[in-house]
Enzyme design. Structure first.
Site, mmCIF file in Angstrom:
data_model
loop_
_atom_site.group_PDB
_atom_site.id
_atom_site.type_symbol
_atom_site.label_atom_id
_atom_site.label_comp_id
_atom_site.label_asym_id
_atom_site.label_seq_id
_atom_site.Cartn_x
_atom_site.Cartn_y
_atom_site.Cartn_z
ATOM 1 N N LYS A 34 2.969 -3.171 -6.121
ATOM 2 C CA LYS A 34 2.795 -4.876 -6.103
ATOM 3 C C LYS A 34 3.719 -5.160 -7.187
ATOM 4 O O LYS A 34 4.653 -6.170 -7.178
ATOM 5 C CB LYS A 34 2.907 -5.517 -4.077
ATOM 6 C CG LYS A 34 3.258 -6.484 -3.992
ATOM 7 C CD LYS A 34 2.445 -7.347 -3.168
ATOM 8 C CE LYS A 34 2.853 -8.321 -1.882
ATOM 9 N NZ LYS A 34 2.777 -8.447 -1.038
ATOM 10 N N ASP A 46 2.580 -5.734 6.930
ATOM 11 C CA ASP A 46 1.874 -6.664 5.592
ATOM 12 C C ASP A 46 2.168 -5.321 4.140
ATOM 13 O O ASP A 46 1.077 -4.686 4.021
ATOM 14 C CB ASP A 46 0.484 -6.936 6.044
ATOM 15 C CG ASP A 46 0.311 -7.604 4.722
ATOM 16 O OD1 ASP A 46 0.596 -7.726 3.441
ATOM 17 O OD2 ASP A 46 -1.302 -7.669 4.961
ATOM 18 N N ASP A 75 -3.362 -18.121 0.046
ATOM 19 C CA ASP A 75 -3.596 -17.309 0.569
ATOM 20 C C ASP A 75 -3.873 -16.693 -0.923
ATOM 21 O O ASP A 75 -2.978 -16.156 -1.836
ATOM 22 C CB ASP A 75 -2.799 -16.376 0.865
ATOM 23 C CG ASP A 75 -2.079 -15.032 1.369
ATOM 24 O OD1 ASP A 75 -2.884 -13.886 0.855
ATOM 25 O OD2 ASP A 75 -0.715 -14.391 2.089
ATOM 26 N N GLU A 122 4.296 -14.857 3.405
ATOM 27 C CA GLU A 122 2.891 -14.225 3.416
ATOM 28 C C GLU A 122 2.194 -15.656 4.794
ATOM 29 O O GLU A 122 1.208 -15.498 5.478
ATOM 30 C CB GLU A 122 2.000 -13.531 3.157
ATOM 31 C CG GLU A 122 2.590 -11.899 2.970
ATOM 32 C CD GLU A 122 2.308 -11.687 1.611
ATOM 33 O OE1 GLU A 122 1.434 -12.197 0.350
ATOM 34 O OE2 GLU A 122 2.689 -10.789 1.089
#
Lengths: 182, 627
Positions: free
Chosen positions: B87, B25, B208, B186
């Site tokens: 990210k 992850d 999420d 994800e």
């Protein structure tokens, strides 16, 4: 089954070549097919095998999408029978249908003026869906009778395309509205 | 039969050998790695027992770098060289990053091919390189823990990542020396971790909210099949933004202007985050804050939960619009939802849970640690993809999150593949020439829902060359857009009347070309010239192993059924040659031998695959259906 890519979508799913279809059964077969060819099943295979698997998984997705949607299934069946709907084809003059189209378009255009545009949009979407589904029975009767009434079916498919287009416009409008509102 | 009974050093023929695989992850705030050991997936800690690796890299003047807690410890004193939340910059252009806000403490410079580079003491670093540095640490962690080389990994990405962001992530994996078996969305990973396909089934919403990204997916689950119906989100919305809102409040209260230095900015964000975390754990009372300002004053104040809720409410409500959109796209009413799963560290914030519970009018699933659930799901998928569970029936069917289109006249985007189409998918579009003798044409590929090109993301520009000269409008160029199971786009083109395949030059708008990655690999400290060659050889040897192993398993299973003596001899010979070549050091020769095996076995492989399809349909005959 040496030539996978030449099988038509009905043959691919081992389904009879007709309009009437059990959508739950279609989904069961779709899952079984993807389980047998999906690229994840070939994660450790060589590049060539992975390419082949992707090609097949892609085609199964395409077939599932086509058979799963009433308009696209009807259209595809007409193509198989040598009656492909042309791009410029007009529907037979049907004043009631045209009136309904205009009303829906006006309603869609007026959505922005309403107190809750998103809610109004959902309402119009529901109406479009209801109209679209209303053609299902007629299309089945035209395509599945012997001999089939292909011309009549063609007209219905073209009408359904109007609703699909309207649905797409609605989606685009929803995207714009969301960007403005949130 | 001597076929493929070969055991070269390093070439395993044991069918049930456990292959090392891991799920990663790669998060905005923290990154984790998990693996399946004796049947269950666990997150691997570092030597000090810490599982979460802060996604922070600090670059030092001598060219070295630190990753994780050691790096983030110096975020305040060395803000320009300490990169966090990288990210957010993956697959983004310089203009995008400017739009992300003025509060970014880094010095960006425009690199070649539009990719922004971050200026650090160790030199300019692309977001892909920074991510690769984080991945390398996780890779070392797994390999040290498990005591062996990884077969492959599954790296998770936000479902709403576009093609450029996915490609950048995959490139980072490659740069870190990882074999990326799959990019997994994800939310899908979270659904896998919960194993909801077996227990609950039905229609599941995955909400999420991570440090920097928000995703919502609706899945239909049925006995091992995870079918994503729709997905939506925002790749620039997360817990970091809550911190920023709280920091903004502090600045306002303290009477500090927007133009504060990098160091105070960092301290503000750290204070904000501490407040958020404290107020998440304790319900009542106010949290005191004290902050030393640039003019030497110390500001003191306090914040309680109702005040914080008021600050972050608009942000949480922003996540409900995508929730509405996915429901609409999936054609599902709120009361048809069976479960709502909470994923991502930011879903710990009580106000998030309150508003989501209210929206879906049901209790939320929060059983698995929201920070770990994605890595665990990825590990389960990696274990299966590596071939450790040949009997497992799990199948993940994902969708493309944003429509793919091409630029047409007047700066408009024409949609070719609509969002939420199940992948892999391919669509072809025909183009023609508008000038006599025209031999090239340019295409601009876009991703997004809006009509205007300027409102969509620019993915790539393609040039089709080698079109045979014809009169205007006579050429028929069929361009096929293929999106693979990772959600990555590939393009091929063919002129229909002549059958000539046009040459395509891919220029990603904000990505790296293959050559750039090669160069980076060569330049990186770890890989000297010899390393590069050794690495290339090792890669092709692994590929050779894979090909031979797959072929051997296949032939054992049904070689007698599908192969006659002649075909079998040809395959045998090619495999024998590959095995010999693979023992050598010439990577080109091995590559050639692989191609020869592929050519010899092409018909057989195709036969097998078709037989599999037939077997899948054997239970359902046309007749059975008619009754």
């Amino acid at each position: 089954m040496s030539s996978f890519l030449t099988l038509n979508y009905f043959e691919l799913f081992s389904l009879p070549q007709q309009y009437a279809l059990d959508s739950a059964e279609l989904t069961v077969r779709y899952r079984d097919l993807q389980r047998s060819v999906h690229p994840d099943r070939y994660a450790r295979a060589g590049d060539q095998e992975r390419r082949m698997s992707m090609q097949r998984a892609t085609r199964i997705n395409e077939a599932y999408e086509t058979l799963g949607d009433p308009m696209r299934r009807g259209r595809y069946l007409l193509e198989l029978r040598g009656h492909p709907p042309g791009d410029q084809q007009q529907t037979a003059g049907d004043p009631a249908f045209l009136m309904q189209q205009m009303e829906l378009r006006e309603e869609l255009a007026g959505v922005r003026e309403e107190a809750d545009p998103m809610l109004a949009l959902d309402r119009v979407a529901g109406e479009i869906r209801a109209h679209y589904r209303g053609f299902d029975q007629a299309l089945a009767e035209a395509l599945d009778r012997t001999p089939p009434e292909n011309e009549k079916a063609l007209d219905i498919v073209l009408k359904m395309q109007f609703y699909t287009r309207l649905q797409n416009e609605l989606q685009a409008m929803a995207a714009d509205l969301e960007d403005e509102l949130y | 039969m001597a076929l493929l009974q070969i055991t070269e050093p390093g070439l395993s023929t044991a069918p049930h050998e456990h292959r090392l695989a891991a799920g990663i992850d790669l998060g905005t705030t923290n990154s984790l790695v998990a693996t399946v050991r004796s049947g269950s997936a666990t997150v691997l800690p570092d030597r000090d027992g810490v599982q979460l690796l802060p996604s922070v890299v600090r670059y030092l003047p001598d060219g070295a770098h630190l990753v994780g807690a050691e790096a983030s410890a110096r975020a305040v004193s060395d803000p320009l060289n300490t990169i966090s939340s990288v990210k957010r910059f993956m697959g983004r252009g310089v203009e995008d990053i400017e739009r992300l806000g003025s509060s970014l403490p880094y010095a960006f410079v425009a690199g070649a091919s539009g990719m922004p580079l971050i200026h650090t003491a160790a030199g300019d670093r692309s977001p892909v390189q920074v991510s690769a540095d984080i991945l390398s640490v996780l890779r070392q962690r797994v390999e040290a823990t498990l005591g062996g080389e990884l077969t492959g990994v599954v790296i998770t990405v936000p479902a709403y990542f576009d093609d450029a962001q996915r490609q950048a992530t995959k490139d980072a994996g490659r740069l870190a020396g990882l074999k990326v078996l799959r990019l997994l969305n994800e939310p899908t990973a979270a659904a896998v971790a919960y194993g909801l396909d077996h227990s609950a089934g039905g229609t599941v919403v995955i909400y999420d909210l991570g440090g920097g990204t928000f995703d919502v997916s609706i899945l239909r689950l049925n006995q091992g099949v995870f079918e994503v119906l729709a997905t939506a989100g925002n790749t620039a919305l997360g817990g970091d933004d809550m911190d920023r809102l709280i920091a903004g409040w502090i600045m306002q209260q303290a009477g500090v202007s927007d133009a504060v230095g990098h160091s105070l900015q960092r301290r503000l964000l750290q204070a904000a985050r501490r407040i958020k975390e404290t107020l998440t754990e304790t319900g009542t009372g106010a949290v005191p804050v004290s902050l030393e300002l640039e003019d030497g004053r110390t500001w003191e104040g306090e914040l309680d939960r109702p005040q914080m809720n008021e600050l972050i409410d608009p942000l949480i409500r922003k996540t409900l619009a995508p929730c509405r959109r996915t429901l609409r796209d999936a054609g599902i009413a709120v009361d048809e939802v069976d479960e709502v799963v909470m994923v991502g560290g930011s879903t710990r914030v009580p106000r998030v849970r309150e508003l989501v519970t209210e929206f879906f009018s049901r209790e939320l699933l929060v059983d698995i640690d929201p920070d770990k659930v994605v890595a665990i799901g990825a590990a389960i998928q990696a274990d299966i993809l590596a071939g450790n569970k040949p009997e497992d029936e799990m199948l993940l069917l994902d969708v493309i999150p944003l429509s793919l289109g091409i630029e047409t006249m007047g700066g408009l985007s024409e949609k070719i593949i609509p969002r939420n189409t199940t992948i892999p998918v391919a669509r072809a579009q025909e183009f023609t020439t508008f000038k006599d003798g025209q031999t090239a044409m340019a295409l601009h590929v876009l991703q997004g829902e809006r009509e205007l090109v300027d409102d969509c993301r620019s993915l790539a520009r393609f040039e089709l060359r080698g079109i045979p000269p014809m009169t205007a409008g006579a050429a028929r160029i069929r361009v096929t857009f293929q999106v693979d199971a990772d959600g990555l786009l590939g393009v091929t083109a063919e002129e229909q009347t002549s059958g000539i395949r046009a040459h395509i030059e891919v220029r990603p708008s904000y990505g790296l070309t293959d050559n750039e990655i090669e160069t980076m690999l060569r330049d990186s400290m770890e890989h000297s010239r010899e390393d590069m060659d050794a690495r290339r050889l090792r890669e092709v040897q692994v590929e050779a192993d894979r090909v031979l192993e797959a072929l051997q398993a296949a032939v054992q299973e049904d070689g007698d059924r599908f192969l006659d003596a002649q075909e079998r001899a040809a395959i045998d010979q090619a495999a024998q040659a590959l095995s010999t070549a693979s023992g050598g050091e010439d990577h080109r020769a091995i590559k050639k031998a692989i191609e020869a095996v592929e050519a010899a076995s092409a018909a057989y492989v195709e036969h097998r695959m078709n037989a599999n399809i037939q077997k899948a349909m054997a239970g359902h005959s046309v007749d059975e259906f008619k009754r």
